[in-house]
Design a protein around this motif. Structure first.
Motif, PDB file in Angstrom:
ATOM      1  N   GLY A   1       3.909   8.322  -7.381  1.00 15.70           N
ATOM      2  CA  GLY A   1       5.245   8.503  -6.851  1.00 15.70           C
ATOM      3  C   GLY A   1       5.975   9.622  -7.555  1.00 15.70           C
ATOM      4  N   GLU A   2       7.223   9.798  -7.179  1.00 16.04           N
ATOM      5  CA  GLU A   2       8.011  10.873  -7.769  1.00 16.04           C
ATOM      6  C   GLU A   2       8.233  10.658  -9.259  1.00 16.04           C
ATOM      7  OE1 GLU A   2      12.448  12.909  -7.293  1.00 16.04           O
ATOM      8  OE2 GLU A   2      11.693  11.541  -5.766  1.00 16.04           O
ATOM      9  N   ARG A   3       8.440   9.385  -9.665  1.00 16.85           N
ATOM     10  CA  ARG A   3       8.689   9.111 -11.090  1.00 16.85           C
ATOM     11  C   ARG A   3       7.665   8.188 -11.716  1.00 16.85           C
ATOM     12  NH1 ARG A   3      12.845   6.437 -12.802  1.00 16.85           N
ATOM     13  NH2 ARG A   3      13.305   5.290 -10.898  1.00 16.85           N
ATOM     14  N   HIS A   4       6.834   7.514 -10.899  1.00 20.36           N
ATOM     15  CA  HIS A   4       5.949   6.483 -11.439  1.00 20.36           C
ATOM     16  C   HIS A   4       4.526   6.637 -10.924  1.00 20.36           C
ATOM     17  CE1 HIS A   4      10.006   4.643 -11.681  1.00 20.36           C
ATOM     18  NE2 HIS A   4       9.556   4.200 -12.832  1.00 20.36           N
ATOM     19  N   LEU A   5       3.599   6.241 -11.777  1.00 22.82           N
ATOM     20  CA  LEU A   5       2.208   6.060 -11.394  1.00 22.82           C
ATOM     21  C   LEU A   5       2.009   4.575 -11.143  1.00 22.82           C
ATOM     22  CD1 LEU A   5      -0.811   6.811 -11.127  1.00 22.82           C
ATOM     23  CD2 LEU A   5      -0.983   6.517 -13.622  1.00 22.82           C
ATOM     24  N   VAL A   6       1.608   4.222  -9.930  1.00 17.43           N
ATOM     25  CA  VAL A   6       1.407   2.817  -9.572  1.00 17.43           C
ATOM     26  C   VAL A   6      -0.081   2.559  -9.463  1.00 17.43           C
ATOM     27  CG1 VAL A   6       1.949   0.999  -7.908  1.00 17.43           C
ATOM     28  CG2 VAL A   6       3.584   2.857  -8.299  1.00 17.43           C
ATOM     29  N   THR A   7      -0.565   1.519 -10.124  1.00 16.20           N
ATOM     30  CA  THR A   7      -1.978   1.145 -10.061  1.00 16.20           C
ATOM     31  C   THR A   7      -2.091  -0.360  -9.931  1.00 16.20           C
ATOM     32  OG1 THR A   7      -4.106   1.184 -11.239  1.00 16.20           O
ATOM     33  CG2 THR A   7      -2.110   1.133 -12.580  1.00 16.20           C
ATOM     34  N   ARG A   8      -3.085  -0.804  -9.150  1.00 16.66           N
ATOM     35  CA  ARG A   8      -3.285  -2.236  -8.932  1.00 16.66           C
ATOM     36  C   ARG A   8      -4.767  -2.556  -9.057  1.00 16.66           C
ATOM     37  NH1 ARG A   8      -1.567  -4.314  -3.202  1.00 16.66           N
ATOM     38  NH2 ARG A   8      -3.533  -3.311  -2.641  1.00 16.66           N
ATOM     39  N   SER A   9      -5.060  -3.682  -9.703  1.00 15.18           N
ATOM     40  CA  SER A   9      -6.449  -4.120  -9.871  1.00 15.18           C
ATOM     41  C   SER A   9      -6.450  -5.583 -10.269  1.00 15.18           C
ATOM     42  CB  SER A   9      -7.163  -3.284 -10.950  1.00 15.18           C
ATOM     43  OG  SER A   9      -6.531  -3.454 -12.206  1.00 15.18           O
ATOM     44  N   GLY A  10      -7.671  -6.184 -10.254  1.00 18.36           N
ATOM     45  CA  GLY A  10      -7.816  -7.554 -10.706  1.00 18.36           C
ATOM     46  C   GLY A  10      -7.960  -8.549  -9.576  1.00 18.36           C
ATOM     47  N   SER A  11      -8.622  -9.667  -9.893  1.00 16.40           N
ATOM     48  CA  SER A  11      -8.781 -10.748  -8.925  1.00 16.40           C
ATOM     49  C   SER A  11      -8.295 -12.055  -9.527  1.00 16.40           C
ATOM     50  CB  SER A  11     -10.245 -10.876  -8.498  1.00 16.40           C
ATOM     51  OG  SER A  11     -10.404 -11.939  -7.588  1.00 16.40           O
ATOM     52  N   ALA A  12      -8.894 -12.480 -10.664  1.00 22.80           N
ATOM     53  CA  ALA A  12      -8.417 -13.691 -11.321  1.00 22.80           C
ATOM     54  C   ALA A  12      -6.944 -13.559 -11.683  1.00 22.80           C
ATOM     55  CB  ALA A  12      -9.252 -13.965 -12.571  1.00 22.80           C
ATOM     56  N   VAL A  13      -6.546 -12.357 -12.133  1.00 20.18           N
ATOM     57  CA  VAL A  13      -5.140 -12.017 -12.326  1.00 20.18           C
ATOM     58  C   VAL A  13      -4.947 -10.624 -11.739  1.00 20.18           C
ATOM     59  CG1 VAL A  13      -3.247 -11.656 -13.937  1.00 20.18           C
ATOM     60  CG2 VAL A  13      -4.981 -13.386 -14.443  1.00 20.18           C
ATOM     61  N   ARG A  14      -4.280 -10.544 -10.626  1.00 23.59           N
ATOM     62  CA  ARG A  14      -4.037  -9.229 -10.008  1.00 23.59           C
ATOM     63  C   ARG A  14      -2.766  -8.644 -10.605  1.00 23.59           C
ATOM     64  NH1 ARG A  14      -5.192  -8.881  -3.890  1.00 23.59           N
ATOM     65  NH2 ARG A  14      -7.263  -8.901  -4.863  1.00 23.59           N
ATOM     66  N   ARG A  15      -2.882  -7.433 -11.111  1.00 19.81           N
ATOM     67  CA  ARG A  15      -1.753  -6.776 -11.764  1.00 19.81           C
ATOM     68  C   ARG A  15      -1.415  -5.482 -11.039  1.00 19.81           C
ATOM     69  NH1 ARG A  15      -4.888  -8.791 -16.068  1.00 19.81           N
ATOM     70  NH2 ARG A  15      -3.742 -10.253 -17.408  1.00 19.81           N
ATOM     71  N   THR A  16      -0.144  -5.331 -10.717  1.00 17.80           N
ATOM     72  CA  THR A  16       0.363  -4.092 -10.156  1.00 17.80           C
ATOM     73  C   THR A  16       1.331  -3.496 -11.163  1.00 17.80           C
ATOM     74  OG1 THR A  16       0.202  -5.005  -7.915  1.00 17.80           O
ATOM     75  CG2 THR A  16       1.530  -3.023  -8.199  1.00 17.80           C
ATOM     76  N   VAL A  17       1.011  -2.330 -11.678  1.00 17.86           N
ATOM     77  CA  VAL A  17       1.800  -1.701 -12.735  1.00 17.86           C
ATOM     78  C   VAL A  17       2.416  -0.422 -12.201  1.00 17.86           C
ATOM     79  CG1 VAL A  17       1.775  -0.717 -15.050  1.00 17.86           C
ATOM     80  CG2 VAL A  17       0.297  -2.660 -14.503  1.00 17.86           C
TER      81      VAL A  17
END
Length: 514
Positions: free
Chosen positions: A413-429
């Motif tokens: 994004g313009e100000r942020h890098l967004v990444t998502r991964s995981g199954s047992a614990v899915r994390r979106t940062v």
């Protein structure tokens, strides 16, 4: 109290608070002493006198310790620093520059609340050894603690409270049981209670009642096992709801001028204030059971929010209780001052990422089956039903692999890098691009064969690095090059689709934080 040089002492009720809290030691100590003396045929009068003497000794020792700590501890706040002098045999003088303060944490257990006291912890975000990263004042008056909090964070006193960013809705308590601890809660309670009773000399499982209960249990397993499972789950449900209520009762998330403040707790209250200028992003975490129930939690990406050494279960980075996923995304976007988290626009990862996970899951199950077969061939103690375990595990492993692949995604994004991964614990940062200080490009043998690599953004907050897993080689390098222009470019050979100039797993040299 303060003197002419500005030094102040802890509150005069500190010794009383320590004396009251010593009752937690008095009860088990006197109970154990009483059981021992009665078992040795001491007279009841002598036993009562010994118990009274032990009570007076423990409470007196706690009272003396509190008085010594009160006389030997002092602190002061100057224009540049917060200073603390403590200790009797070994005197310690610590100070924190005011411009390094990143968080202020206020905590009060029921005893301190009754006495009008609070524990104030000032964090700088540094990772010092020996648990010295925080400066702790235990304890001062609540009004004094609030005044110190505002002064350290350069906040004016508010005349009228603003509408909070989020507040507790008791309907959210339905998410409390969506954890694995719910299904083992009864067993944990029994284990803890039996150990506590054993320490007091009570052997629960060696009594006649326990023997009769065991005979009844083994005599009708078709009835007792379902009842035992049901009782375990009911205890787990009650415990999860009680912990949720105690931890998140009176919850409020507020955006004050330049800061973010979380207040929560029914019996033990907690107030944590963070400088917004020190935040490096947010994380939306969705553990598997909570995700199935449509829930999520929001955590902050910031420095210095390590687990409390006095309470390892305390997650200081948690900004919200388990709540509806839509509400979690709204809160995360508000903290980032974005209209909304662009989760629908996340770029999916190549099909090769799914292939890699499915192959890994199948290989793991195959190794398990081979190990069982080899052990069964060499020994005779492997039961027949054990050979069915790999067959039962295979679909579960493949489901987790496919689910993990579906969850992969990233966006710049313009100000942020967004990444998502995981199954047992899915994390979106959502990570602030200005907080990225370096990159680590990892490319294993199997990733190279599939044209994949992992791009890790290094930052001085949170976990220290956040990964974009199994992204296409060209996409991953282009993502890193565009996220922080000028940082990665000199280490690429030719165009963006080329591999890194350094060997797999080497760390790209880092820049200094902004």
């Amino acid at each position: 109290m303060s003197d002419e040089t500005g030094w102040r002492t802890l509150h005069r009720r500190v010794p009383l608070g320590e004396a009251v809290m010593s009752l937690a030691v008095v009860v088990p100590a006197v109970t154990g002493l009483t059981r021992f003396m009665l078992g040795e045929d001491f007279s009841p009068a002598l036993t009562a006198a010994a118990g009274a003497g032990a009570t007076a000794l423990i409470i007196g020792a706690a009272l003396c310790h509190g008085m010594i700590r009160l006389r030997s501890t002092r602190f002061r706040l100057t224009g540049e620093r917060l200073e603390l002098v403590s200790g009797t045999m070994v005197r310690e003088h610590r100070s924190i520059p005011r411009d390094r303060v990143r968080s202020v944490d206020l905590k009060a257990d029921p005893v301190r609340r009754a006495l009008g006291l609070a524990v104030l912890k000032v964090g700088t975000g540094e990772h010092a050894s020996g648990g010295k990263a925080e400066l702790t004042l235990d304890a001062i008056a609540v009004r004094e603690a609030e005044a110190l909090r505002r002064t350290l964070l350069n906040q004016p006193a508010r005349e009228e409270p603003e509408e909070p960013l989020a507040r507790l809705r008791w309907a959210w308590i339905r998410y409390a049981p969506l954890t694995v601890w719910t299904f083992v809660g009864g067993a944990l309670v029994v284990g803890v209670a039996s150990r506590a009773l054993k320490a007091l000399g009570v052997e629960v499982f060696e009594t006649r009642a326990a023997a009769q209960a065991w005979d009844w249990f083994t005599g009708a397993l078709w009835l007792t096992i379902p009842l035992l499972v049901l009782a375990n789950v009911l205890v787990g449900l009650a415990g999860a709801a009680a912990v949720y209520a105690q931890t998140w009762g009176r919850y409020r998330l507020e955006q004050e001028p330049g800061t973010l403040r979380i207040r929560r707790g029914l019996l033990t209250t907690r107030s944590l204030t963070l400088r917004e200028s020190r935040l490096r992003g947010v994380q939306v975490a969705e553990p598997l059971l909570l995700r199935f129930g449509g829930g999520a939690r929001v955590k902050v990406v910031a420095g210095g929010l390590r687990k409390d050494k006095d309470d390892e279960s305390e997650d200081k980075a948690a900004l919200t209780p388990p709540l509806p996923a839509a509400e979690a995304h709204r809160i995360a976007a508000a903290i980032l001052r974005e209209h909304a988290l662009p989760l629908g626009d996340l770029r999916p990862h190549p099909r090769a990422a799914r292939t890699r996970r499915l192959r890994s899951a199948a290989l793991t199950v195959a190794v398990l089956a081979a190990a069982l077969g080899a052990t069964g061939a060499l020994t005779a103690w492997i039961p027949g039903w054990a050979y069915a375990v790999p067959v039962a595990v295979l679909p579960v492993a493949l489901w987790f692999a496919a689910d993990g692949a579906r969850g992969l995604g990233h966006l710049l994004g313009e100000r942020h890098l967004v990444t998502r991964s995981g199954s047992a614990v899915r994390r979106t940062v959502a990570l602030d691009r200005s907080g990225i200080v370096g990159w680590t490009i990892t490319e294993s043998y199997f990733q190279r064969r599939l044209g994949l690599l992992t791009v890790s953004a290094t930052t001085g907050a949170g976990d220290g690095h956040y990964d974009v897993l199994d992204v296409g080689r060209a996409d991953g390098l282009d993502l890193a090059a565009r996220a922080v222009p000028g940082l990665l470019g000199p280490f690429l050979v030719g165009a963006a689709e080329a591999v890194p100039a350094r060997a797999s797993g080497d760390r790209i040299p880092q820049r200094s934080p902004n």
